[in-house]
Design a protein around this motif. Sequence first.
Motif, PDB file in Angstrom:
ATOM      1  N   TYR A  48      -1.912   8.767  -3.608  1.00 25.34           N
ATOM      2  CA  TYR A  48      -3.088   9.499  -3.128  1.00 25.34           C
ATOM      3  C   TYR A  48      -2.684  10.849  -2.539  1.00 25.34           C
ATOM      4  CZ  TYR A  48      -7.552  10.389  -0.824  1.00 25.34           C
ATOM      5  OH  TYR A  48      -8.733  10.946  -0.434  1.00 25.34           O
ATOM      6  N   GLN A  57      -0.512   4.863  -1.183  1.00 24.82           N
ATOM      7  CA  GLN A  57      -0.665   5.998  -0.269  1.00 24.82           C
ATOM      8  C   GLN A  57       0.066   7.228  -0.808  1.00 24.82           C
ATOM      9  OE1 GLN A  57       0.341   5.095   3.808  1.00 24.82           O
ATOM     10  NE2 GLN A  57      -0.749   3.154   3.756  1.00 24.82           N
ATOM     11  N   ASP A  86       0.806  -1.222   0.000  1.00 25.40           N
ATOM     12  CA  ASP A  86       0.000   0.000   0.000  1.00 25.40           C
ATOM     13  C   ASP A  86       0.841   1.276   0.000  1.00 25.40           C
ATOM     14  OD1 ASP A  86       0.878  -0.789   2.535  1.00 25.40           O
ATOM     15  OD2 ASP A  86      -0.639   0.434   3.540  1.00 25.40           O
ATOM     16  N   THR A  87       2.146   1.173   0.234  1.00 24.01           N
ATOM     17  CA  THR A  87       2.974   2.373   0.307  1.00 24.01           C
ATOM     18  C   THR A  87       2.926   3.205  -0.972  1.00 24.01           C
ATOM     19  OG1 THR A  87       4.463   1.452   1.974  1.00 24.01           O
ATOM     20  CG2 THR A  87       5.327   3.249   0.619  1.00 24.01           C
ATOM     21  N   TRP A 115      -3.148   9.299  -7.954  1.00 22.91           N
ATOM     22  CA  TRP A 115      -3.819   8.023  -7.647  1.00 22.91           C
ATOM     23  C   TRP A 115      -4.362   7.358  -8.907  1.00 22.91           C
ATOM     24  CZ3 TRP A 115      -5.045   4.395  -4.085  1.00 22.91           C
ATOM     25  CH2 TRP A 115      -6.188   3.619  -4.308  1.00 22.91           C
TER      26      TRP A 115
END
Length: 217
Positions: free
Chosen positions: A186, A183, A179-180, A191
Amino acid sequence: MINDNTFYVDITKFIEEWWKDKVRVSLITRPRRFGKTLMMSTVKCFFSNQYEGRKDLFNDMYISTVPEMMALQGTFPVIALSFSECKNLEDSEIKISEFVQMVQKMKELMSQKFFEFKDIFEESGHKLSENDQRMFTIISGNVRKEYTDAVFGNSIQLLCRLLIAHYGKQPIIILDEYDTPLQESYAHGYWQDLVGLMRTLFNTSFKTPDYYTWTHK
């Protein structure tokens, strides 16, 4: 940690529970500093054939009391990958978009992982198709011009095919900090650009059960 005789809380019962649960893809979601990475390292050391013959690492732990599980120690090819370093550079002097920087980092990380399996490729690469052989060479050598997003998106599946050809056994995939980069995308406003690439990577890697045994994320 075990070799250095440092303090270690026995968390190996998780290995038995996870294995016997037989869920093909596991997503572990816990707050930071809950030991997710250490758990993945423990799972890798238990199953990976790089640790064949190292049952001593698990002496006096719960898992050592379960003979059917100890019979699996060191018997699987394991692909362990972490995206923890895939973060945007602050005050970067590179005059390219943050999205392009992120993709380059992810590709470089995958290249390093492929290079770890270069000896296996040299021994068993002939069992792959000519196109797979070419793709492996492109990724392991980080050949920028030919290392497209599409090639990256199929990279984990390609590595699985190589390990199956070499060992005759489906690998276990351990993906940490997946998820790094999401994130970062985003937080920095790209994103929509990155999520498509990640979706391709996940779909080709985890939606086809022919290529892996179990996945731990």
